[in-house]
Design a protein around this motif. Structure first.
Motif, PDB file in Angstrom:
ATOM      1  N   GLY A  44     -45.751   7.459 -28.606  1.00 42.55           N
ATOM      2  CA  GLY A  44     -47.152   7.615 -28.246  1.00 42.55           C
ATOM      3  C   GLY A  44     -47.446   8.919 -27.547  1.00 42.55           C
ATOM      4  O   GLY A  44     -48.506   9.086 -26.946  1.00 42.55           O
ATOM      5  N   GLY A  45     -46.487   9.860 -27.575  1.00 45.85           N
ATOM      6  CA  GLY A  45     -46.699  11.169 -26.998  1.00 45.85           C
ATOM      7  C   GLY A  45     -46.405  11.293 -25.523  1.00 45.85           C
ATOM      8  O   GLY A  45     -46.714  12.325 -24.913  1.00 45.85           O
ATOM      9  N   ARG A  46     -45.764  10.283 -24.904  1.00 44.17           N
ATOM     10  CA  ARG A  46     -45.468  10.357 -23.469  1.00 44.17           C
ATOM     11  C   ARG A  46     -44.222   9.541 -23.149  1.00 44.17           C
ATOM     12  O   ARG A  46     -43.772   8.709 -23.953  1.00 44.17           O
ATOM     13  N   ALA A  47     -43.676   9.805 -21.976  1.00 50.89           N
ATOM     14  CA  ALA A  47     -42.532   9.024 -21.506  1.00 50.89           C
ATOM     15  C   ALA A  47     -43.002   7.629 -21.100  1.00 50.89           C
ATOM     16  O   ALA A  47     -44.084   7.476 -20.542  1.00 50.89           O
ATOM     17  N   PRO A  48     -42.218   6.585 -21.381  1.00 45.63           N
ATOM     18  CA  PRO A  48     -42.605   5.237 -20.954  1.00 45.63           C
ATOM     19  C   PRO A  48     -42.583   5.101 -19.439  1.00 45.63           C
ATOM     20  O   PRO A  48     -41.741   5.703 -18.764  1.00 45.63           O
ATOM     21  N   GLY A  49     -43.519   4.326 -18.898  1.00 43.27           N
ATOM     22  CA  GLY A  49     -43.583   4.110 -17.461  1.00 43.27           C
ATOM     23  C   GLY A  49     -42.772   2.902 -17.040  1.00 43.27           C
ATOM     24  O   GLY A  49     -42.283   2.124 -17.868  1.00 43.27           O
ATOM     25  N   ALA A  50     -42.638   2.724 -15.728  1.00 48.05           N
ATOM     26  CA  ALA A  50     -41.903   1.579 -15.194  1.00 48.05           C
ATOM     27  C   ALA A  50     -42.544   0.281 -15.664  1.00 48.05           C
ATOM     28  O   ALA A  50     -43.769   0.115 -15.596  1.00 48.05           O
ATOM     29  N   GLY A  51     -41.727  -0.621 -16.157  1.00 48.96           N
ATOM     30  CA  GLY A  51     -42.216  -1.914 -16.626  1.00 48.96           C
ATOM     31  C   GLY A  51     -42.621  -1.941 -18.078  1.00 48.96           C
ATOM     32  O   GLY A  51     -42.853  -3.020 -18.639  1.00 48.96           O
ATOM     33  N   GLU A  52     -42.700  -0.769 -18.711  1.00 48.58           N
ATOM     34  CA  GLU A  52     -43.074  -0.729 -20.125  1.00 48.58           C
ATOM     35  C   GLU A  52     -41.871  -1.016 -21.012  1.00 48.58           C
ATOM     36  O   GLU A  52     -40.727  -0.714 -20.664  1.00 48.58           O
ATOM     37  N   LEU A  53     -42.146  -1.569 -22.184  1.00 46.85           N
ATOM     38  CA  LEU A  53     -41.096  -1.911 -23.139  1.00 46.85           C
ATOM     39  C   LEU A  53     -40.763  -0.695 -23.988  1.00 46.85           C
ATOM     40  O   LEU A  53     -41.665  -0.032 -24.514  1.00 46.85           O
ATOM     41  N   PHE A  54     -39.485  -0.391 -24.102  1.00 51.66           N
ATOM     42  CA  PHE A  54     -39.037   0.700 -24.964  1.00 51.66           C
ATOM     43  C   PHE A  54     -38.000   0.165 -25.933  1.00 51.66           C
ATOM     44  O   PHE A  54     -37.104  -0.578 -25.557  1.00 51.66           O
ATOM     45  N   ARG A  55     -38.124   0.564 -27.177  1.00 54.48           N
ATOM     46  CA  ARG A  55     -37.137   0.187 -28.191  1.00 54.48           C
ATOM     47  C   ARG A  55     -36.855   1.381 -29.085  1.00 54.48           C
ATOM     48  O   ARG A  55     -37.665   2.302 -29.204  1.00 54.48           O
ATOM     49  N   SER A  56     -35.705   1.371 -29.741  1.00 54.60           N
ATOM     50  CA  SER A  56     -35.337   2.443 -30.657  1.00 54.60           C
ATOM     51  C   SER A  56     -34.567   1.855 -31.830  1.00 54.60           C
ATOM     52  O   SER A  56     -33.357   1.593 -31.733  1.00 54.60           O
TER      53      SER A  56
END
Length: 529
Positions: free
Chosen positions: A175-187
């Protein structure tokens, strides 16, 4: 071993005590290690599952393109593994004409060794199937995990600097930005790479489809790393080098790493009154700082890939008479800017595990500076380290950049042995802080009797250069003032100003089990059963 109970040793949190323990910088990695122990695996299986999970959940400190080192006690013997990669064969000194090596981008990328460490350790010491070790990591990469607060902050800082590096934003800035604390990240890309590594026991990474993708992306960006460089990578079962202090000895991996600096500083302190001082007094810290400065002056001049240390060798640097002479240079009343000696006559993740059979592991892997080079191979989730920055461009220096050569390394696992039995597996991440942290953890646990959690919690110092020393701002004001009065140019910093004071993970042997601690400067934890 019994640890003293005293107001002096009050910690922010209690240490964990159990028969089987895992201590890492991320709770999900700790749980991944414990899950292997519950499946019937051993301390090596636990360490590897945690290490394989960390590139997914803590990509700010390591990745699939990292290097790694390990010291382990197998129940009878101590082993050391150097899984650091070498420079591409095309890296001639003439290729690098500046005053220093590039810090980011393809010209800082050396061959990654971490995947080969996973393979070799599992093959030689593991109990569980290799593919089983990847299950937690693949799950988090595929289904996602919630980003923790400290890592979120480091992720943002990394993204600000590296967003223009090849492939970085595509993988680490959804989404064009680094994920914030508590956000879900997957790869999904990282999940697929992990599957290929697991299924092929690393072959895909060094000579198969992943190797071809790495080499192709290098060519696309005019870099010289190629499939032959990857295919020719090999690890070394290198043993350890050590320094006695009282009834215990500190063990480190031999160069190309900086662990020898901790041994030199410890040897220099042999001839001082350090054991009789209060651990948090300015006098005790002054002696440690000065010993560390003496060691650093030498390792920056002499330490390199061991094959290239042909003039000044390891034995020269650890010679007791030489260290005693260096120690005589310490002025008890004033800080000194030390010259290099003449020893010859004429942002990383670390973890520690222990199991009920007595096996203990200290493991460390790193991309070096945060996300490393910033280069991420498209479609793979493989972030590549920037270990090439550790080379020198000075003509004739033993660490001068050259083809198929290991650079000077900052990441070091640590291990403490008693007369004939293991005492502590530990590590402390954080670039040049690592050797300094090893010295501080060794003294706090083995000389001053602090338990691992108390030692991890205690305020730290860090030599910068010359007379400049950084101190954690939680340090007692009288100690800070005392060090300044001794001539140190002190700066008080917050613990996480820039990875500055590292993050320790420690497993200490006690009767029938372990006591373990995890650094509060990181998001991780220690746990056991």
């Amino acid at each position: 071993m019994k640890f003293p109970v005293s107001p002096k040793y009050v910690s922010r949190r209690s240490p964990v005590m159990a028969r089987n323990v895992v201590s890492t910088s991320h709770p999900l990695a700790t749980e991944a290690g414990l899950s292997m122990l519950r499946k019937g695996g051993n301390a090596v299986d636990a360490a590897l599952a945690a290490a394989i999970t960390l590139p997914v959940v803590e990509p700010t400190g390591n990745g699939l393109g990292s290097d790694a080192f390990c010291i382990l006690w197998d129940g009878k013997e101590l082993h050391g593994l150097n899984a650091s990669g070498r420079s591409p064969a095309g890296w001639t000194p003439e290729r690098f004409t500046g005053s220093s090596m590039p810090r980011r981008g393809w010209e800082s990328v050396t061959v990654p060794g971490a995947v080969s460490a996973w393979v070799d350790l599992s093959s030689r010491f593991g109990k569980l199937p290799f593919e089983t070790l990847f299950e937690p990591a693949i799950h988090y990469a595929s289904h996602g995990f919630h980003v923790t607060p400290i890592i979120a902050d480091q992720w943002q800082r990394g993204a600000d600097e590296l967003k223009s590096q090849p492939g970085f934003a595509q993988t680490f800035m959804p989404g064009g930005r680094a994920p914030g604390a508590g956000e879900l990240f997957r790869s999904a890309d990282m999940a697929q790479s992990l599957r290929l590594i697991a299924q092929t026991k690393g072959e895909a990474f060094y000579s198969g489809s992943l190797a071809e993708k790495i080499a192709a992306f290098a060519r696309e960006n005019d870099a010289v790393l190629n499939v032959d460089d990857l295919a020719q990578h090999k690890n070394d079962w290198c043993g350890t080098i050590s320094q006695n202090f009282g009834d215990t000895s500190l063990h480190e991996i031999p160069p190309n790493g900086q662990g020898i600096a901790a041994l030199m500083a410890l040897g220099i302190l042999q001839g001082t009154e350090i054991a009789d001082l209060d651990p948090d007094s300015p006098e005790a810290m002054h002696l440690q700082i000065e010993a560390m400065k003496l060691a650093f002056a030498d390792i920056h001049a002499y330490v390199a890939d061991q094959l290239h240390m042909t003039d000044v060798t390891i034995s020269h640097l650890l010679e007791p008479a030489y260290l005693a002479r260096r120690g005589q240079l310490i002025d008890r009343t004033n800080a000194t800017n030390f010259p290099t000696g003449a020893p010859k006559d004429g942002g990383t993740v670390c973890l520690a595990t222990g199991d009920e059979s007595g096996m203990m592991v200290s493991f460390i892997q790193s991309n070096y500076a945060g996300f490393g080079s910033g280069v991420v191979v498209p479609g793979t989730g493989i972030s590549l380290q920037n270990r090439g920055f550790g080379f020198s461009t000075t003509d004739g220096h033993p660490n001068q950049v050259g083809p198929s050569k290991r650079p000077f390394h900052t990441i070091i696992p640590g291990f403490v042995m008693g007369k004939s039995a293991p005492v502590m597996a530990f590590g402390l991440m954080g670039g040049p802080m690592q050797a300094q942290g090893h010295l501080q953890m060794m003294l706090r646990t083995q000389v001053w009797g602090q338990n691992p959690q108390t030692a991890a919690d205690a305020p730290r110092w860090r030599v910068i250069s010359g007379l400049d020393v950084a101190l954690e701002n939680s340090m007692d004001a009288a100690t800070i003032e005392g060090l300044a009065a001794l001539g140190h140019r002190v700066t008080a910093e917050a613990p996480e100003a820039s990875f500055g004071f590292g993050g320790a993970q420690m497993v200490h042997r006690i009767d029938g089990g372990y006591v373990t601690g995890s650094d509060p400067r990181k998001d991780g934890c220690a746990a056991g059963f």
